[in-house]
Write a protein that holds these residues in place. Sequence first.
Motif, short mmCIF file in Angstrom:
data_model
loop_
_atom_site.label_atom_id
_atom_site.label_comp_id
_atom_site.label_asym_id
_atom_site.label_seq_id
_atom_site.Cartn_x
_atom_site.Cartn_y
_atom_site.Cartn_z
N THR A 117 0.82 -1.21 0.00
CA THR A 117 0.00 0.00 0.00
C THR A 117 0.85 1.26 0.00
N ASP A 118 0.24 2.35 -0.47
CA ASP A 118 0.90 3.65 -0.35
C ASP A 118 0.61 4.22 1.03
N GLU A 119 1.03 5.46 1.26
CA GLU A 119 0.87 6.04 2.60
C GLU A 119 -0.58 6.27 2.99
N THR A 120 -1.49 6.34 2.01
CA THR A 120 -2.90 6.50 2.32
C THR A 120 -3.63 5.16 2.40
N LEU A 121 -2.89 4.07 2.33
CA LEU A 121 -3.38 2.69 2.42
C LEU A 121 -4.10 2.21 1.16
N ARG A 122 -3.90 2.89 0.03
CA ARG A 122 -4.38 2.35 -1.25
C ARG A 122 -3.45 1.24 -1.71
N VAL A 123 -4.03 0.17 -2.24
CA VAL A 123 -3.24 -0.95 -2.73
C VAL A 123 -2.61 -0.57 -4.06
N ALA B 220 -13.50 11.13 -1.98
CA ALA B 220 -14.90 11.08 -2.39
C ALA B 220 -15.50 12.47 -2.50
N GLY B 221 -15.08 13.37 -1.64
CA GLY B 221 -15.61 14.73 -1.65
C GLY B 221 -14.81 15.71 -2.48
N GLY B 222 -13.76 15.23 -3.15
CA GLY B 222 -12.94 16.11 -3.97
C GLY B 222 -12.05 17.04 -3.17
N ALA B 223 -11.78 16.71 -1.92
CA ALA B 223 -10.92 17.55 -1.08
C ALA B 223 -9.46 17.19 -1.30
N PRO B 224 -8.54 18.09 -0.98
CA PRO B 224 -7.11 17.78 -1.10
C PRO B 224 -6.72 16.64 -0.16
N VAL B 225 -5.75 15.85 -0.61
CA VAL B 225 -5.24 14.74 0.20
C VAL B 225 -3.86 15.11 0.73
N ASP B 226 -3.73 15.13 2.05
CA ASP B 226 -2.48 15.50 2.71
C ASP B 226 -1.72 14.21 3.04
N ASP B 227 -0.90 13.73 2.07
CA ASP B 227 -0.22 12.45 2.26
C ASP B 227 1.29 12.60 2.44
N GLY B 228 1.75 13.80 2.80
CA GLY B 228 3.16 13.98 3.15
C GLY B 228 3.43 13.41 4.53
N TRP C 198 3.62 12.67 8.19
CA TRP C 198 2.80 13.11 9.31
C TRP C 198 1.55 13.87 8.86
N GLY C 199 1.19 13.76 7.59
CA GLY C 199 -0.02 14.40 7.12
C GLY C 199 -1.26 13.67 7.59
N ARG C 200 -2.41 14.31 7.47
CA ARG C 200 -3.67 13.74 7.95
C ARG C 200 -4.02 12.44 7.24
N HIS C 201 -3.54 12.29 6.02
CA HIS C 201 -3.89 11.11 5.23
C HIS C 201 -2.67 10.22 4.97
N ALA C 202 -1.69 10.23 5.86
CA ALA C 202 -0.47 9.45 5.68
C ALA C 202 -0.18 8.63 6.93
N ALA C 203 0.02 7.33 6.75
CA ALA C 203 0.29 6.43 7.89
C ALA C 203 1.78 6.43 8.21
N THR C 204 2.32 7.59 8.52
CA THR C 204 3.75 7.75 8.76
C THR C 204 4.21 6.99 9.99
N ALA C 205 3.37 6.90 11.00
CA ALA C 205 3.78 6.24 12.24
C ALA C 205 4.15 4.77 12.02
N ASP C 206 3.60 4.15 10.97
CA ASP C 206 3.94 2.75 10.70
C ASP C 206 5.43 2.54 10.48
#
Length: 491
Positions: A309-315, A354-362, A364-372
């Motif tokens: 997966t990427d940092e947003t957990l997409r396969v 789904a809502g067309g909002a920006p994805v913060d995947d840097g 420690w971003g809101r949409h990034a599983a950096t802690a893993d």
Amino acid sequence: MTDRPADTDAYHADATDTGTFDVVVIGAGPPGENLAERTQAAGLRTVLVERALVGGECSYWACMPSKALLRPPAALAAARAVPGARAAAHGSLAVDEVLASRNAFASGWQDDGQVSWLASVGVELVRGQGRLTGPRTVVVTTPEGSERRLVARQAVALCTGSRATLPELPGMAEARPWSSREATSAGQVPDRLAVVGGGVVGVEMAAAWRALGARVTLLARGPRLLPRWEPFAGELVAEGLARSGVEVRTGASVSALRRPDEAGPVVLDVSGGNAVIADEVLFATGRRAGTENLGLDAVGLTPGDWLDTDETLRVRGVPGDWLYAVGDVTHRAMLTHQGKYQARIAAAAIAARAGGAPVDDGPWGRHAATADQRAVPQVVFTDPEAASVGSTLEQAEAAGLRVRAVDYDLGSVAGALLYAEGYRGRARIVVDLDREVLVGATFVGSGAGELLHAATVAVAGEVPIARLWHAVPSFPTMSEIWLRLLETYRG
């Protein structure tokens, strides 16, 4: 948010359709439950598919029942270590009460409460084995043998966890070994138990069943226990197990098993040592991805593989970017709390897209599983406990960081002197010398798990050492270890 995507014709209904959802989640363990709750709360109609018990491995065969087995001996040991209290702590555990409590923690292996909770948050449940049959399409084979087709407008998430794996050894089938499931759910204490594996499951179950009265032999193939931890963690845990009466044998590989009499003991042939005879044998030697029956080949993936997966957990590698994976199945950090963390990240990313909002995947971003990768906390509930977060010294050096390890005797702080007479323990922080922040911490000692979250905050927050110096620990508590570690670092 509910427009049908243009890249698939899977929305042409037929007699087996049960409707179209925004999100379809396969697997109702803690990661799947959390993801479904959050996407539903974000306004995305979500359905959860589960073939077994809602609540998954953690609720019934791992975290909850194992800690229910481990807590009573830990409480008894703590009382025996304190002058004035040990007189009240003579005697042994009430085994029947411990097992009854374990059963209650596992809800009697019934999921009624979890199902009610799902309904309360508006998530629909479909019972059965779900498999992918094409883009955004899941077919569920129900317990009755019928099929139901579920279609996702936005995302399908695979949260099917992992399974215990057994090595291919002569005599394995006739030996009928325990996996982690049997180890946490057994209704009787075996007289003799052999535990094969020196990782977390192995040491915890050795500790639990020894406390309940079994004669336990722990066989670890490597030179030390807890091989992925700081070396002193495995050493101190091994000492604790030995003090409790566990026979710990390192450098011991099982080459074959025999159970000549179906109702008799198991004989384990051990390379470089004497054979071990036991009434039951637990193999705690690894996990495999729970992806073998998910229809991965229908979307170009290999059944049985871990999911990348990427940092947003997409396969990765799936056209259309609609498939997500969360929890053990990703092989990122195989812990319940990390799976739930990933669920929060993935749900937020799905809702944003789904809502067309920006994805913060840097980082420690809101949409990034950096802690893993940088701040995974874990506690081993033996006596002594072992707790760690982030990188070990060896891991940090292998990553190319210029680091320094700072060690301190955990038994020398004032709180330890009050906690237990003759307290034994050790603490280590790993400092990135170029940034002067912590990248790892390990604590071993009774109650050490309660020190861990402060370290997790320091590592995840990349708190500068100069600022940590102003975080004053209360006296006399175990947290005084932070002051002693920082004093040692500053010299």
